[in-house]
Design a protein around this motif. Structure first.
Motif: not given
Length: 340
Positions: A216-219, A282-286, A300-306, A312-318
């Motif tokens: 993953a990449v944290i941004f 923000h966490v981007f999952h590979n 508690r991260a603001s968002e997780h992106h998968r 289609q990119i799915l974003t989960t709000l924290g």
């Protein structure tokens, strides 16, 4: 920042957090005071986030920045920042408001992607004296490996939000469409390359088989001195006569809105949103990771992106309040200053 009364909250909070920081490579203070200011601020913000998220730090012997545990899993993390080309980071002067918004937004956006990608590739390519990559090291082997990135290559680098990073990581852009009934739909379009200053880099590094060892990449675009200053003020630190005001854009929870909301508040007042260090994460999952990041590992991260199978990119709000970008204003009786 050293003597400015308006930044006293940041200095006091940094001192408090650093009092618990374990400097395994013994270079933190030297770099913080010389060539690595922004990088060390980013690392300190990450450390503060791990602490507030109840994640435990394990010994690393200095071979990796962090080994983080939630009692069930261990994740290795390397932090990196983008810097001005050909320059070392000595703590760039606080940008004015005119510096924060790029004069040429498309060009600044292209530069951001190239500098963001360069910082990522720097960590991905790095080897030790034995020729080992991070994920091949004994203390990292078999564990998810994450690269945490923040951009400081220009005065306007923090202007760019997670959406631009997502385009580079997943190789697709998101286009909003509003139908005749006012209903929003989102369409994803593939991106092959990113051009800047006569240079081209391929898009979608998560699609590259050679990147499967990066889980993953944290941004972040908000882990900076103003973040420490705002949280410090919120916690009652710093000069009591200083007023701090924050204004910016944030997530709009209207399902049919294609534009962000505007927010503005005085830090530390009863009606102000409470800020924590997770807010910048923000966490981007590979999707092709050899060792995927365990579900819920970064709470508690603001968002997780998968990127699920539908492409289609799915974003989960924290959190409810998710800033995309902001400017912090500092007011004193005889002084006025703004920070990005």
């Amino acid at each position: 920042m050293c003597d400015y009364k308006g930044a006293a909250g940041a200095r006091e909070l940094m001192d408090l957090i650093f009092s618990n920081y374990i400097d395994e490579d013994k270079n933190f203070i030297k770099d913080f005071q010389s060539i690595g200011f922004s990088s060390r601020v980013w690392e300190l913000s990450l450390f503060a986030y791990f602490s507030e998220a109840d994640l435990n730090l394990l010994p690393t012997k200095g071979v990796v920045d962090y080994l983080v545990s939630n009692q069930k899993s261990i994740v290795a993390i390397e932090a990196v920042t983008s810097q001005p080309t050909g320059q070392v980071d000595r703590g760039v002067k606080t940008p004015s408001l005119s510096d924060v918004v790029p004069d040429n937004l498309p060009a600044a956006r292209d530069e951001f992607i190239h500098q963001f990608g360069k910082a990522l590739r720097k960590k991905w390519q790095k080897t030790n004296a034995a020729g080992q990559r991070y994920w091949e090291l004994e203390c990292v082997k078999g564990k998810p490996f994450v690269i945490a990135v923040e951009s400081f290559h220009s005065g306007s680098s923090l202007f760019h939000s997670f959406g631009v990073a997502a385009e580079y990581l997943y190789g697709q852009s998101t286009v909003a469409q509003i139908d005749s009934k006012g209903q929003l739909s989102v369409v994803s379009e593939p991106i092959d390359e990113h051009l800047w200053n006569g240079k081209s880099i391929p898009s979608g590094i998560f699609n590259d088989p050679e990147w499967t060892d990066v889980s993953a990449v944290i941004f972040a675009n908000g882990a900076s001195v103003p973040q420490f200053n705002r949280i410090g003020k919120q916690e009652g630190l710093g000069d009591p006569g200083t007023v701090i005001w924050r204004r910016g854009t944030c997530a709009n929870h209207n399902p049919n809105s294609a534009t962000p909301s505007i927010f503005s508040y005085e830090v530390g007042t009863a009606n102000a949103p409470e800020e924590d260090f997770a807010q910048a994460i923000h966490v981007f999952h590979n999707p092709n990771a050899r060792r995927p990041l365990p579900p819920g590992f970064f709470p508690r991260a603001s968002e997780h992106h998968r990127l699920p199978e539908n492409g289609q990119i799915l974003t989960t709000l924290g959190a409810e309040f998710i800033p995309f970008g902001s400017v912090t204003y500092i007011f004193q009786a005889t002084d006025r200053k703004s920070e990005a």
